[in-house]
Motif scaffolding. Structure first.
Motif, PDB file in Angstrom:
ATOM      1  N   GLY A  81     -37.023-108.851  60.014  1.00  0.00           N
ATOM      2  CA  GLY A  81     -35.585-108.620  60.026  1.00  0.00           C
ATOM      3  C   GLY A  81     -34.821-109.615  59.183  1.00  0.00           C
ATOM      4  O   GLY A  81     -33.995-109.242  58.344  1.00  0.00           O
ATOM      5  N   ILE A  86     -30.910-109.051  58.018  1.00  0.00           N
ATOM      6  CA  ILE A  86     -30.313-108.789  59.322  1.00  0.00           C
ATOM      7  C   ILE A  86     -30.645-109.940  60.263  1.00  0.00           C
ATOM      8  O   ILE A  86     -31.500-110.774  59.956  1.00  0.00           O
ATOM      9  N   THR A  87     -29.950-109.978  61.400  1.00  0.00           N
ATOM     10  CA  THR A  87     -30.143-111.060  62.370  1.00  0.00           C
ATOM     11  C   THR A  87     -30.656-110.453  63.670  1.00  0.00           C
ATOM     12  O   THR A  87     -29.879-110.063  64.541  1.00  0.00           O
ATOM     13  N   PRO A  88     -31.968-110.318  63.815  1.00  0.00           N
ATOM     14  CA  PRO A  88     -32.513-109.624  64.986  1.00  0.00           C
ATOM     15  C   PRO A  88     -32.267-110.390  66.291  1.00  0.00           C
ATOM     16  O   PRO A  88     -32.222-111.624  66.305  1.00  0.00           O
ATOM     17  N   GLY A 330     -28.646-105.907  63.624  1.00  0.00           N
ATOM     18  CA  GLY A 330     -29.808-106.527  64.251  1.00  0.00           C
ATOM     19  C   GLY A 330     -29.540-107.009  65.655  1.00  0.00           C
ATOM     20  O   GLY A 330     -30.462-107.163  66.453  1.00  0.00           O
ATOM     21  N   ILE A 346     -29.342-101.228  69.050  1.00  0.00           N
ATOM     22  CA  ILE A 346     -29.319-102.242  68.005  1.00  0.00           C
ATOM     23  C   ILE A 346     -28.318-101.834  66.925  1.00  0.00           C
ATOM     24  O   ILE A 346     -28.377-100.723  66.397  1.00  0.00           O
ATOM     25  N   GLU A 348     -26.817-101.155  63.583  1.00  0.00           N
ATOM     26  CA  GLU A 348     -27.438-100.853  62.295  1.00  0.00           C
ATOM     27  C   GLU A 348     -26.529-101.223  61.126  1.00  0.00           C
ATOM     28  O   GLU A 348     -26.966-101.825  60.154  1.00  0.00           O
TER      29      GLU A 348
END
Length: 351
Positions: A81, A86-88, A330, A346, A348
């Protein structure tokens, strides 16, 4: 005698959960999942404390090595991620695929038990009219962890017990001291387990993602500075940008394809809506028409009014009554009806 498997991380919360159930006459079996080596709860250090608690309570202690599962579902998930900008959020993913799922499976197949318990601050109800288990906020709203549990299935909720859901955190510490538990005064975990184990998220990511220098630009494309990897930044970030400007600047976009960090003013990181995928409807069946609810887009964010519009393929669109700051792909968005978790997923994309 009723049997229950209690997930023990080595912290005070799970220790008290085990002690309460043991005191209530349950046949308690302590179960610790070995997730990774290192310091902190969920690591080798936590296993030692969990074993001590089981010895103190006079209950069996099982340890299951699921480091490979944790590596695939959490470590690889996070690294993948961050590498694409993105920041999971690992916690909800970990609860479903690494903790609750494997715990229930092990309890049923190896220990002949249909019930598990954890030290989470949340509650479970049952709606006879709909035949669905409901996930509810904890009494202690400051400790409520329902946000991280939104992805649990009906089967996992049916099998789970949260002994601390009706308690305040101060009560947990008090009970731990009354029982003389060895973890009574153990400091509370403040960070993600990977952060605790590695010292910082940056240090963890640097083990897997090599530095890659690129440009920090404004929304017009003007170069303002340099960065050493988009994975070191997150949407809404203000501090640590290393650039001087007449007004505060925030991260607006992480362009992993072009290796650019895009910054702008606060209005440019405030969004009226977003789409959410991998949605799990918890306390209600998936609606066919839009519903109005309250949503949290981060664990510590205040719930805000939102319209939830169902889409195809387990997705929804969230339209906020008022635009929201720092909607981060994320991360989890979880929507509520008062204290009841309706669903979550989550983030998107935004805008």
């Amino acid at each position: 005698m009723k049997k229950v498997v209690v997930g023990l991380s080595g912290g005070v919360d799970s220790s008290v959960a085990a002690a309460i159930l043991h005191n209530q006459g349950y046949e308690v079996i302590g179960l610790t999942l070995w997730l990774m080596k290192g310091k902190g709860q969920c690591c080798s250090e936590g296993m030692i404390d969990a074993a001590d608690i089981c010895e103190q309570l006079g209950i069996p202690h099982e340890v299951v090595d699921i480091r490979d599962v944790f590596q695939t579902n959490i470590v690889d998930y996070l690294v993948s991620g961050y590498s694409i900008g993105i920041t999971p959020l690992p916690c909800s993913q970990c609860n479903k695929t690494v903790k609750f799922g494997p715990m229930v499976e092990y309890a049923r197949e190896q220990l002949g038990c249909d019930r598990i318990a954890t030290g989470h601050y949340a509650r479970i109800g049952y709606d006879e009219a709909t035949g669905r288990y409901q996930l509810l906020r904890a009494v202690d709203r400051n400790k409520d962890q329902s946000y991280f549990l939104y992805d649990l299935s009906q089967d996992l909720l049916a099998a789970s017990v949260f002994p601390l859901g009706e308690m305040e955190k101060a009560d947990t510490r008090r009970i731990a001291n009354e029982y003389g538990l060895k973890t009574a005064d153990k400091p509370e975990s403040q960070d993600l387990c990977l952060v605790e184990s590695n010292g910082s998220m940056r240090a963890f990511l640097d083990k897997y993602l090599a530095p890659k220098q690129g440009e920090i630009v404004d929304t017009t494309g003007k170069v303002l500075g340099q960065h050493d990897g988009v994975h070191h930044y997150t949407i809404g970030q203000r501090k640590g940008l290393g650039i001087a400007a007449a007004e505060p600047l925030y991260v607006v976009e992480l362009d992993a394809v072009n290796n650019r960090v895009v910054v702008g003013d606060r209005t440019q990181v405030t969004q009226p809506e977003c789409t959410v995928g991998r949605v799990n409807w918890v306390s209600i069946a998936e609606p066919v028409t839009p519903i109005h609810a309250e949503v949290q887009v981060r664990y510590r964010s205040h719930p805000v009014p939102v319209t939830v519009i169902p889409l195809e393929n387990s997705r929804v669109r969230l339209v906020f009554d008022e635009p929201q700051f720092s909607i981060t792909p994320g991360q989890a968005a979880v929507w509520y009806d008062g204290g009841k978790v309706l669903g979550g997923g989550i983030i998107e994309q935004f805008g």
